[in-house]
Design an enzyme around this catalytic site. Structure first.
Site, PDB file in Angstrom:
ATOM      1  CG  ASP A 385      -1.920   1.129   1.426  1.00 37.98           C
ATOM      2  OD1 ASP A 385      -2.450   1.595   0.469  1.00 37.98           O
ATOM      3  OD2 ASP A 385      -1.697   1.940   2.481  1.00 37.98           O
ATOM      4  CB  THR A 387      -1.753   6.179   2.842  1.00 40.36           C
ATOM      5  OG1 THR A 387      -1.658   6.915   1.497  1.00 40.36           O
ATOM      6  CG2 THR A 387      -1.575   7.009   3.980  1.00 40.36           C
ATOM      7  CG  ASP A 583      -1.022   1.743   7.042  1.00 38.23           C
ATOM      8  OD1 ASP A 583      -1.631   1.549   5.975  1.00 38.23           O
ATOM      9  OD2 ASP A 583      -0.811   2.897   7.847  1.00 38.23           O
TER      10      ASP A 583
END
Length: 696
Positions: A385, A387, A583
């Site tokens: 991912d 961000t 996350d």
């Protein structure tokens, strides 16, 4: 008496569970409490018992061996070879075999009743045959060959192997017990205007605590007043302390260095990060790697094959062996039973897993299962991912661009109000920028993961999210805003579009800096043979800037959580072995779909629950460490299995007397027992090498 609520399980077969101590019906090992990995005296009970039996047995077995070898002592008294010496051997060997060796007979008998033949079956039969044969011919003076010393020394050497194994198992949990011991026993709580020290288990969520310089942070929470530098090395492996101030999170068990502060307790007891780490690692140490299935399948047929080999050995020696045929047949059959004990085979995988998981925990890498560790070795594609994984995950508001008819303040306050119930990092950035503005309460709030949020504020509906989300909600005419936002996006900023009462209200841009460690991490992962693919819900222009700066092999942008999950499944369907690192809540489906899910410890609980591996520090460089760890552990397991297989393949023919026709060499049961113990010790020693493995 066992503690109420304690579940006991087998370290080799974690599916075996019961509410009281005992032995595993499959392998015969003593069950241990699941809480053993956290420390305490309970886990040392079997070690203390086996040690006591070993030293007692050794003290009695040594005189038996001396008497058995009396014919080799020059000028030995005649009585050493007479009936007196034979009876002394019997009297000394009996407590060794029947008391010191009782656990082996107990577990061996149970293995027969449950039809799960194991190493204790072979030990019990070997020792029992040697002892019963010697006891039965004790009254026959013309039979000179007694094997009390073999029965006694085999028992002692088997006990020594058990002691070594239990000590090693105890050492594998040392890192976890050290972590568990980091939590302070008491906390200073502010109640009714007074500061009082209370036991840690009496702290509740919402309590205000004071932490003074030099003290450990008692529970997880946030700083209310004061600043300090906190040593978080026990969680992150980072040697430098982190500066903390009001609003920052602090973790229980970390060390407060320089300043005092007040904090609010947010997670206590089993919910703290420290407790979750201990629990996760303890469960991982008890889990089974798929490669263990190979050892289990071999062991399933191995013990019956050994019993058959012992019978054949006995029959051959009785039929064609030299005199005394019966004694020679018995000795060689016992040697086959003893040397073939599959101790090393049973220990090969679990020992490496336990040591490897403990080593990973010390480096801030939490492995949920042995299966995740084994799969990680084969990963060739890493999906990430953006961000919070490649970037800091702490974006800051950069620009507020209102549409005609709306003011900057109106746009910011409306978006901040509706975003205050979201836990997305972009939402946090907007809310933080509006902290001096009184935010209106939101009603009818809803969130679409990977899309945006909506709610009613002072009777007006507010939407905030990506352009696709706004269009799905019936908002039109946002093309102009998209064109205005393009220049900001080309600089790597993320745009958040808003609509009020169905009208485009403007957009806000948020900048999220790339983590300082990410470029070096990407280079290291490429050196390890990883192909890196970035999947993000952000727009193409922002994703392109990040991918270009970092040298990402491939990227896709504008993806929903479902899209990410489907991309991961497609890669796996193409034959790739995929690890996914993320996350956020929007990453959870992809984390679960990957061969190995890797969650950033700085992210959400949902992500960590969906992943097989958690990086406490949230640093991409830890993935490279985890890959090296996995490769080292799996190499260590294969070494152990190879040694165990080769050892048994070579040992059984030698014990059966295959060398006798050519070299006149026979392997006594005592030497067979020593070799059996040595094989287990060798496997344990090889596994313990992992404690010192370097991951950088």
């Amino acid at each position: 008496m066992p503690a109420p609520g304690v579940i006991y399980t087998c370290p080799m077969h974690p599916e075996v569970e019961q509410d009281h101590p005992g032995e595993c019906p499959k392998c015969g090992m003593a069950l241990e409490p699941k809480e053993a990995a956290t420390g305490g005296e309970e886990e040392n009970a079997e070690l203390r018992e086996m040690t006591r039996r070993f030293w007692t047995g050794l003290a009695l077995a040594l005189p038996v061996s001396v008497l058995a070898m009396s014919h080799m002592i020059p000028h030995a008294p005649m009585w050493l070879e007479g009936n007196v010496a034979r009876w002394i051997q019997f009297l000394l060997a009996t407590p060794v075999v029947l008391w010191a060796g009782w656990p082996f007979f107990k577990r061996g008998w149970r293995s027969i009743l449950t039809r799960h033949l194991n190493m204790f079956t072979l030990i019990a039969m070997g020792v029992g045959v040697a002892y019963l044969y010697s006891a039965s011919v004790l009254l026959l003076p013309h039979v000179r060959d007694l094997y009390f010393e073999a029965a006694a020394m085999i028992t002692v050497l088997a006990l020594l192997g058990q002691v070594f194994e239990l000590q090693a198992r105890s050492r594998t949990g040392s890192a976890i017990r050290a972590l568990a011991g980091l939590a302070p026993r008491t906390a200073r709580v502010l109640r009714a205007g007074e500061e009082i020290d209370v036991p840690l288990d009496q702290v509740v969520v919402g309590d205000t605590l004071r932490v003074r310089p030099g003290e450990k942070v008692p529970v997880d929470g946030r700083i209310l007043e004061g600043t300090s530098s906190i040593d978080e090395g026990m969680l992150t492996g980072e040697p430098l302390p982190a500066e903390k101030g009001p609003g920052d999170k602090v973790t229980g068990g970390t060390l407060n260095n320089t300043g005092g502060f007040l904090m609010k307790a947010e997670r206590v007891g089993s919910e703290t990060m420290l407790s979750q780490i201990v629990r996760m690692v303890a469960e991982a140490q008890r889990s089974r790697a798929p490669i263990q299935g190979l050892a289990d399948e071999v062991a399933r047929y191995f013990v019956p094959a050994v019993l058959l080999s012992a019978v054949i050995t006995f029959a051959v020696w009785v039929s064609v062996g030299p005199e005394p045929r019966l004694a020679s047949a018995m000795v060689n059959a016992v040697a086959v039973l003893i040397i073939a004990c599959p101790c090393a085979l049973g220990l090969a995988t679990p020992m490496s897993i336990m040591v490897g998981v403990g080593r990973a925990a010390r480096a801030g890498i939490l492995i949920k299962s042995a299966e995740a560790m084994e799969r990680l070795e084969k990963v060739n594609i890493l999906v990430v991912d953006k961000t919070g994984t490649l970037t800091e995950g702490k974006p800051r508001l950069a620009t507020v661009v209102p549409a005609p008819g709306f003011s900057r303040e109106e746009l910011l306050s409306a978006v901040a109000a509706v975003e205050q119930n979201s836990e997305h990092p972009l939402a946090a950035a907007v809310v933080a920028a509006a902290k001096e503005t009184r935010l209106e309460p939101v009603v009818d709030f809803s969130s679409t993961t990977g899309g945006g949020v909506k709610g009613s504020i002072a009777g007006r509906q507010v939407l905030a999210g990506n352009p696709g989300f706004l269009r799905e909600q019936g908002v039109s005419g946002i093309e102009t805003l998209e064109e205005q936002a393009r220049s900001f996006q080309e600089e790597g900023q993320t745009a958040l579009f808003a609509a009020i009462e169905g009208r485009p209200a403007g957009f806000l841009t948020v900048a999220d800096a790339i983590k300082d460690s990410t470029p070096a991490a990407v280079e290291e992962l490429h050196r390890l043979g990883m192909r890196i693919i970035m999947l993000t819900g952000d727009n193409v222009r922002t994703a392109s800037v990040v991918a270009s700066k970092l040298g990402i092999d491939q990227f896709e942008a504008g993806l929903t959580p479902r899209d990410k999950s489907e991309r991961v499944r497609k890669l796996r369907g193409d034959g790739q072995v995929v690890a996914m690192a993320g996350d956020g809540i929007n990453d959870a489906p992809a984390l679960a779909a990957a061969d190995v899910g890797i969650a950033m410890g700085t992210g959400t609980d949902v992500a960590m629950q969906s992943a097989g591996i958690t990086l406490v520090k949230g640093d991409l460089r830890e993935i490279a460490k985890a890959i090296r760890l996995s490769r080292n552990v799996m190499r260590n397991i294969r070494q152990n299995l190879f040694f165990a297989f080769v050892y048994n393949a070579a040992g059984i023919p030698i014990a059966a007397g295959a060398l006798y026709p050519f070299f006149g060499i026979l392997l006594s049961p005592v030497l067979a027992a020593a070799a059996m113990s040595l094989s287990s010790v060798s496997v344990i020693a090889n596994a313990l090498r992992l404690r010192a493995m370097k991951l950088d």
